[in-house]
Structures are given as C-alpha cells and as structure tokens.
Design an enzyme around this catalytic site. Structure first.
Site, short mmCIF file in Angstrom:
data_model
loop_
_atom_site.label_atom_id
_atom_site.label_comp_id
_atom_site.label_asym_id
_atom_site.label_seq_id
_atom_site.Cartn_x
_atom_site.Cartn_y
_atom_site.Cartn_z
N GLU A 193 -45.17 -29.09 47.35
CA GLU A 193 -46.49 -29.55 46.92
C GLU A 193 -46.68 -29.16 45.45
OE1 GLU A 193 -51.08 -29.77 48.47
OE2 GLU A 193 -50.00 -27.92 48.80
N GLY A 329 -49.87 -18.62 46.65
CA GLY A 329 -50.09 -17.56 47.64
C GLY A 329 -49.33 -17.89 48.91
N MET A 331 -47.91 -21.75 51.39
CA MET A 331 -47.81 -23.21 51.47
C MET A 331 -47.68 -23.64 52.91
SD MET A 331 -47.73 -26.14 50.12
CE MET A 331 -47.55 -27.62 51.11
N GLU A 332 -48.49 -24.65 53.30
CA GLU A 332 -48.69 -25.00 54.70
C GLU A 332 -47.66 -25.93 55.31
OE1 GLU A 332 -51.24 -28.04 52.30
OE2 GLU A 332 -50.70 -25.93 52.13
N HIS A 365 -56.02 -19.81 56.51
CA HIS A 365 -56.04 -20.97 55.61
C HIS A 365 -54.88 -21.92 55.92
CE1 HIS A 365 -56.88 -22.80 51.54
NE2 HIS A 365 -55.60 -23.13 51.65
N GLU A 366 -53.67 -21.36 55.97
CA GLU A 366 -52.49 -22.23 56.13
C GLU A 366 -52.43 -22.85 57.52
OE1 GLU A 366 -51.22 -22.95 53.46
OE2 GLU A 366 -51.90 -21.26 52.26
#
Length: 931
Positions: A193, A329, A331-332, A365-366
């Site tokens: 990304e 931080g 990445m999903e 978050h991820e």
C-alpha cells in the site's frame, strides 16, 4: 495501514505527542509548496471514474490516466523465488485474464522490474509472444505489444520477470535482523500500500481491479514462508535440494495492495478465536513469549468485529507478524498483517503501559480493516479516508471493549480529535476527500486529516445516528459491497437508509470541504428558561475568518447542564449560520455546556459569563474529564489564533492543579510543551519552566515514584507523564531521584520499571553530560528489545550541549538505528531545545540527499520535515524552509512543507503578539513554592 503519525510512533510520535512526554505513540503515522497560501486546483487528470469537480484536489502536477479496461485480471497465478544473498528475485506470472475489447496491447503497472518474456494464450488458441515491452517509468506502467489483435474472451497472460529485493521498505524488500547468535541475516517481506505491488510483479495495481491470487514461494527450506492464505502444499524444489516450494490456497477476490508474502526466521504463538479462526503471532526467534499479549487482543477482537458488523471473518486464518524494518506502524494485508516490532511485541517485564495500549490499538485498527477495506475496498485513493478514518475510530471501540479500564475514548480526544483540529485549522489543510491521480500523490494523504479527522467525524456521525442504526447501516454496506469496491457516497446511502436521517447532506459538508467551524455561544436567562444563542463561522489558526464567502457546516450540536453533565438534554442540527434554542427549567445558578463528551468536530467560544460559570466545574471536577480537556484545548487554540490572550489560558491551567485524570494532564502537558517551545525563543524560558514545575508538583507528590496497591493502567501513564514533565523542567527533587535510580539501574542493583524508564532517561539526559550520553548509547547497544531501543532513541535529543547534540544526530544515521527510527531521533533533537532545533534542521539540509533517497518520497519524509522545522518561530526561517524545498524537490511532502511554513509564521505572530503579556504574568504570579 496504521501510520506512526505522531504517536510515530500513531498510532501513525504525533506532532502533539512529540511535544508532550511520554509519547502515547498515536497513529500518524505516521501517515502526511511554492506559496505559503495553498491554492487548490481542480484536477485536470483524466480518470476512468470521474470524481465530482467540486472537491478540492492535490496540488496539480502532471496528467494521469488510470489503466485501460480492455483487459482485466480474473486470477493471478504467481510464483516467486527470492535470493536472500544477492537480494534479487525471479518471478513467473500466469494470469487468467478477460479481454473485453479487441486490442493488440496490454497495459499494466510495473516498476523496478525487468520483464524477460511475455506471451498470451487465448482460450482454445495458440500462444502469441509479445513483440515489445514499452516501459513508462514515470507512470510506473509497461505496455506489452503483440503482433496480432487479441480477441474478446478468456485467456492466460504469461510473464517471466526479475526484480530487486530493495532496501526502501516498499514493494518486495529486504529486512535486516540479527539471529539469536548475533549473526546478521535478511528476511524478504512486502509492503504494497498504496502503489507498490507493481515492484513485486507486473499487475493491475489499482484498488478497483480485484482478482483472486494463487501464490507459490520457492524459499530456503529452513525459512518460514507466509502469505495471505493457508499453506496447502510444501514440497522439495526439484532444482535445488536446499529449497522448498510452498503453495498457498486461493485467496478471495481482492485488491493488489493487500497481497503479502514474508520469508524469514520466526517463532510463533497461536490460538483460536471463539468463532474458529486460527490466529498466530509471529515473532523474532526466541521471542515467542512477546507475542502473547497481541494474540490475546486478536482472539478477543475478531469475535467483537464479527458481532459488531454481523459478518463473519471470511478467511480460515490470520497471521500477525513483527517485521524488523518497517516504515508504517502496521499494514492490514488480508490474512497476513505486518507490524513494526514495537506495534506488536510486548515483553511482560520490560514493556511499559503505553506500549501495551499502543499494541492493543494497532491490532484493533488492522483487524477492523479485514472487513472495512479488505472485504469492501475503496474504489480509488480519493476514498482512502473511508478505510483509515473508519479503522482509526473503531480501534477505540474495540479497545474499550477489551480493556474498559483504559478510559480510551477520553484518550481519543487528546490523541486524535485535537490534533486533527490543529492541522485542519491551517490554510494549507485539505478536505477529507482529495482527488488523487498520479501514484506520487497518494502518500501525501496518509495524514492526520484522513486518519484522525476521518475518525473524529465518524465518531460524531455515530453519535448523531445512534449505535443501533449505525450498526444496521454498516451491516447493509458490508453485505451489499462485499468483495467489491465502494465510495463514500455508498456508505452514506446505507447509513441514511438505516437511520432515516439526511446523512449524505450532513456529511458531505464535513468530507468535501476542508476546515471546521467555531461555534460562538451566548446565553440569556428568561424566568425559568435559558435562551442559548449559537452562531458558526470557519475557525482559522490565523484568527477570525475574514473572507467574504464563509463556508458553513451541518453541525450536530448537543447541550447539557450541570444537572446531568454526562448526558445531552437537547440536540439540534445547526444547518445555518445561527440558531436560538430555549432550554426549559434551567435555573440561573446552573451552568450550560455545549458539546458534552467533546464529540462534535468544532471549537467553542463561550461568552465571558458562560465561561466563568464553567470554571468551578473544572476545579471541583463536576465537569467530566473529557469536557475539562476540551474546554482547555479550545481556549489554548483560541490563544494561538490571537482571539484571546495566552495569559487567560495560563490562568485557566492553574485551575487544574487538583486534576486527577491522566488524559486531561496529557493534553495540558502537550499544550504547555508547545508554549515552552515557543518561549525558548525568548530570554525568559526559565519562567515558563517554573510555571510547569509549580503546576505539576502537587500531582507529582501525590503519585510518588512507586506504584501503590490497587493502582491501574492510567495511574502508571500519569506517573510517567508527570515525572517526565517535572524532570525536564528541572524540578530539583525529581532530578536527584532520577539520577539515583538511573545509577542503580545502570549498575544492575535495581532495574527501573518499564513505566519509569522514559521519564528517568529523559531527565538525566536533559541535565546530563557526555558521560550520561555515552551510558545511554551503551544501554541502547545492549538492548535486546526494539521497544527499549526506541525509548532511548526518542529521548536522546534532550541532551543540551552543542557537541553532544551533533553526536546524537550522527548516531541517527548510523547502522545502530533502524532506518524507520532515524526520523524520531532527529525529531527528538529538534524538539529538545532551541539549539537542537537549529542543529537538526542544518543536519537535515546537509544530509538531504541521503535522507530523501532512504525514504524515497514516502510519508516518512513528510514526518521528518515536520518534526525538524515545525517549532521555528520567525519569518526568516519560514522563507528559508520554503526556499530550500523549492530547490530540493520532495513531491510527496509538498503540502507538509506548506503547512510547516504556515506554522512557523503563526508561531512568529503569536510570539510577537503575546510575549510581553506572558512575561509580565509569569513575573507577577505567586505560585506555591517548588519542592
């Protein structure tokens, strides 16, 4: 993706958090100028999917055309063979494609890859070899030409190619680590990304062009090989006995930026969620224990999201893995989430409370992205905020569910809401939705507007709709668009249908124009009723909005009274410039508060009488913590904008002397840090240090140095914050105790608790000499844990002597500091002192070529610029910064440069306007004696 924006770490060391100690480490990452005034252009780029022309755009650069649609992929059969010694890789692609219009060429994305051969095999037909490869390097595309027309229908596109395992932390890259024996080794990892899958294999690298993936990796047999899906076959590689061929199951239909693979040496811990998903946390060798906390969070989180969205997690497994060299931080990537080590690993003995909280937030978050982003994906980068704003909001909902003792929603206001307001008050902000064209423009919107303002307006929307209808709308959205792409308007439609409210109309005023309102409030008592008068205008960091045309917003406004401070007694949608509201049965002795919970995304300016009625609620704590915080933060921002005197804010701050809440102190501390930095440009900097000592001494005395029975997470955070603040400000007793404890720690007699290390390290360095710095660098070298290394790196800049500042800056670029952490070392120097700021800026200029090359125009370069120059406060420096970046182009940081120049000018105006008054106040005030 989570940036270490200010918690840059973000969450994404936020600009706010870098000034306040200790950093809660939010998300800003993380993620993001010829004229000081930013002129918005209408984008002239041609796009397959036109975006409405009334949205503001990135500064215009060059025309951009999305990929043609005459050929699109259905499935990628991808085999990669990385060489971990020569840092190259070989690849074979067999893509099942569909030709929709006859053509004799295929246009794909491709960057830093050499194609060896390419051919096209129509279904039931003969193979046709490509006759040429035309690389358009600036647009990161390649055109494959064929000698005859490719007819409509299904086919296989075959490409053999080679590439480099680069050291730029993007694409398919190498990551350096040390084995348990100390030997230097390399892993091969990915970060795609926004637009870097094209550096690993030729592809249609746009989020809307989804396909399935069958991935095979040929790797050394002693290495772990991971990808998005589970392994379905592992067998010896026939051409080399030292290699194995690892085949993974077919992925769901997905975007290229979510594809991932990792080859390296890792241990893991595993568990299973209550809904049957296999969860593994991969750690460096010998550190499996450090993955247990993240595993616990992930196992709680997956069922929470399944229940919240009412949609099951669609993959059989999810892996969370710590990567040594990592720009963001986390990445999903679907099913294989990659993290910085500090965003995933927790050592039960050596990790501090803020690190645990950070890990919980990043995991939340991820994993939210697995639904919101991965299952349903934004149609184009214009809608990036949909992914990031939503995940940045719901991570707090998730952490509040898992760890209610964190009081995390109050922390949201300090960590995300207030820093979004700060950035969005600038003339050089941008709307939440920005038309993005060329790939070089994408990195610039990974910033606090997309993440933190996005999260803040979703929080406001959730409050406006109500949880039940919000969840109903989210479920409808996910079901309607699963495995597809969606735009912001699609989400508004679903939420509008679920709630029956004018969501699209309300929210477009927040996403399609930059900025936010200040609501001016006055009141009048009429018998038993209170008449409240509201009016809105745009809030500007430079002072009252003076342009003829003033934008307005549709603002959900809530009101409470002292009868029930935590609940709104009245709600109204302010859809014009002003409104008058009658509150029945409100006695003259009751106060009225607008925006309880600090949920609405706006500033408030109360009339003098209303403000005076609220101040006792600060002193006696009857006003809830989040509202005490919001009141102070609004007034501080008004003082910076020149709308009230800074002296008034200092007087208000003194009312917080009995404040017990960590987050309120944290925000107050940030603002005092900003003021202290500003006043370092005067000859009375010591007076503001005395003010800080006086303000923080009572809470410091009550907390003490050691935790007491029954204390929890927030007390630990508060102790670290207060001791660090007192130590940095030169509080004598704190300095003496810190030196004593540091000596015992270094000598191994009494190891410092993890929560005390940052404040102690900061204190001894701020008032230390070359021996102190040498000791700290030795501790850094000995540290086996990245959290401890980062903790030391972030405070090294506190050292005062000019020669030692230079030593720290040279250390920042040494091999002892991981490339992604160089930024926080230089930023720490800039934040540490006036001398440090000058030295850091000179260092950045002198080493610009190396730094720019290291970060290749990604969001880390924006972060570096912001940290280095944002604290200056004179017009000459604004001109110097502007001039430097006119001759040293940094395309991905153009807006950041504009924002920094604007901030420098705002600081200069603030200093000129209020210096004398502040000095007089600090001389006259009679604080309690320092201890």
């Amino acid at each position: 993706m989570l940036l270490v924006l200010g918690r840059w770490v973000s969450h994404a060391f936020i600009p706010r958090v870098s000034t306040c100690f200790p950093a809660l480490l939010p998300r800003t990452i993380l993620r993001n100028f010829n004229k000081i005034k930013f002129i918005v252009h209408i984008h002239s780029a041609v796009s397959v999917n036109a975006v409405s022309p009334n949205r503001a755009t990135m500064p215009e650069r060059r025309p951009f055309v999305r990929l043609p649609t005459d050929v699109f992929p259905v499935n990628y059969g991808l085999c990669l063979k990385p060489d971990l010694i020569d840092f190259t890789f070989e690849g074979k692609l067999e893509a099942a494609v569909e030709v929709t219009q006859p053509t004799n060429q295929i246009v794909m994305n491709c960057a830093d890859i050499d194609i060896i051969t390419a051919s096209f095999v129509p279904e039931g037909g003969e193979e046709v070899n490509a006759t040429g490869f035309n690389y358009q390097n600036e647009d990161e595309k390649v055109t494959l030409s064929f000698p005859s027309t490719l007819q409509k229908g299904s086919a296989i596109l075959k490409i053999d190619f080679v590439g480099e395992l680069n050291d730029k932390m993007k694409g398919f890259y190498r990551s350096k680590y040390a084995s348990p024996s100390g030997e230097v080794r390399y892993a091969a990892v990915t970060q795609f990304e926004a637009t870097d899958a094209r550096r690993a294999f030729p592809c249609w690298d746009e989020p809307a062009i989804k396909a399935t993936f069958d991935i095979t990796l040929i790797v050394p047999k002693e290495r772990v090989a991971l990808s998005n899906m589970n392994v379905i076959d592992r067998k010896p590689y026939p051409e080399d006995a030292g290699l194995v061929e690892v085949k993974f199951a077919t992925t769901p239909i997905m975007s290229t930026y979510l594809v991932a693979f990792v080859i390296g040496e890792y241990d893991f811990v595993e568990g299973q969620s209550s809904d049957g998903v296999l969860v593994r946390v991969y750690t460096p060798l010998g550190k499996a224990e450090q993955g247990k906390f993240a595993l616990e969070v992930a196992i709680k989180t997956l069922p929470f999201y399944k229940d919240y969205f009412n949609v099951p997690y669609p993959l059989p497994k999810i892996d969370l893995i710590a990567i040594a060299d990592f720009a963001a931080g986390a990445m999903e990537n679907w099913g294989l989430v990659t993290y910085r080590e500090t965003a995933l690993l927790i050592d039960p003995k050596n990790s501090c409370s803020s690190s645990r909280q950070w890990v919980a937030l990043v995991v939340g978050h991820e994993l939210a992205h697995q639904w919101f982003g991965n299952l349903v994906t934004m149609e184009w980068w214009t809608h990036l905020w949909l992914n990031e704003g939503f995940a940045s909001w719901i991570e707090y909902l998730c952490v509040d569910h898992c760890f209610p003792e964190y009081d995390i929603w109050t922390q949201f206001v300090s960590a995300d809401y207030t820093r979004a307001l700060e950035l969005d008050a600038l003339d050089n902000s941008h709307p939440i939705e920005v038309n993005v064209g060329h790939p070089s423009e994408v990195d610039e919107i990974f910033d606090a507007i997309s993440y933190s303002k996005g999260a803040s307006v979703i929080r406001m929307l959730h409050d406006y709709i109500g949880d039940q209808d919000f969840r109903k709308g989210m479920n409808a959205y996910l079901l309607k668009f699963q495995h597809k792409n969606a735009s912001t308007e699609d989400l508004w439609d679903c939420l509008g249908q679920a709630s029956g409210k004018p969501i699209a109309e309300v929210m477009s005023s927040w996403t399609q124009q930059m900025g936010f309102p200040i609501i001016v409030v006055d009141q009048e008592q009429q018998g038993d009723d209170r008449i409240i008068k509201l009016s809105q205008k745009k809030f500007c960091a430079s002072g009252p909005h003076t342009a003829e045309e003033c934008p307005s917003w549709m603002v959900p406004v809530s009101i409470c009274t002292s009868d029930d401070p935590s609940h709104a007694c009245h709600k109204v949608l302010l859809d014009g410039t002003d409104a008058t509201i009658t509150l029945n049965n409100v006695r003259p002795d009751q106060w009225v508060k607008i925006n309880p919970g600090t949920v609405g995304f706006y500033r408030l300016q109360y009339s003098t009488s209303m403000l005076e009625s609220l101040l006792p609620g600060v002193r006696d704590l009857s006003l809830p913590p989040v509202d005490r915080l919001g009141l102070q933060n609004d007034l501080f921002s008004l003082s910076r904008a020149g709308m009230i005197s800074t002296v008034d804010v200092l007087r208000l701050m003194e009312a917080f002397i009995n404040e017990p809440n960590y987050t309120v102190w944290s925000d107050l501390s940030c603002n005092l840090g900003v003021l202290s930095s500003l006043l370092s440009n005067t000859d009375f900097h010591e007076e503001i240090q005395e003010f800080i000592r006086d303000l923080f001494t009572p809470v410091g005395l009550s907390l003490g140095w050691d935790s007491k029975p029954g204390e929890g997470h927030l007390e630990a955070l508060l102790r670290g914050l207060v001791l660090g603040k007192l130590g940095k400000a030169g509080h004598k007793a704190t300095l003496e105790e810190a030196r004593l404890r540091f000596k015992e720690h270094v000598e191994g007699r009494q190891v410092l608790s993890a929560d005390l290390r940052s404040p102690v390290y900061l204190t001894v360095l701020k008032h230390g000499d070359s021996a102190t710095l040498d000791t700290m660098l030795k501790l850094h070298k000995q540290a086996d844990m990245q959290e401890e290394k980062n903790r030391i790196e972030r405070v090294l800049g506190a050292i005062s002597a000019p020669d030692l500042i230079q030593k720290v800056l040279i250390f920042a670029l040494s091999d002892d500091v991981r490339p992604q952490d160089t930024v926080s070392v230089i930023g720490g120097v800039a934040e540490g002192s006036k001398q440090g700021r000058k030295a850091a800026w000179k260092f950045v200029k002198d080493n610009w070529e190396e730094l720019h090359n290291r970060y290749q125009g990604g969001f880390l370069i924006s972060r570096l610029i912001k940290l280095s120059v944002d604290g200056f406060a004179n017009e000459k420096m604004a001109a110097e910064v502007k001039s430097f970046f006119e001759s040293h182009q940094a395309p991905a940081a153009e807006r950041t440069v504009q924002q920094c120049c604007e901030n420098i000018l705002l600081n200069a105006a603030w200093l000129k306007r209020d210096t004398d008054d502040i000095h007089q106040y600090l001389l006259q005030r009679k604080g309690p004696p320092t201890v």
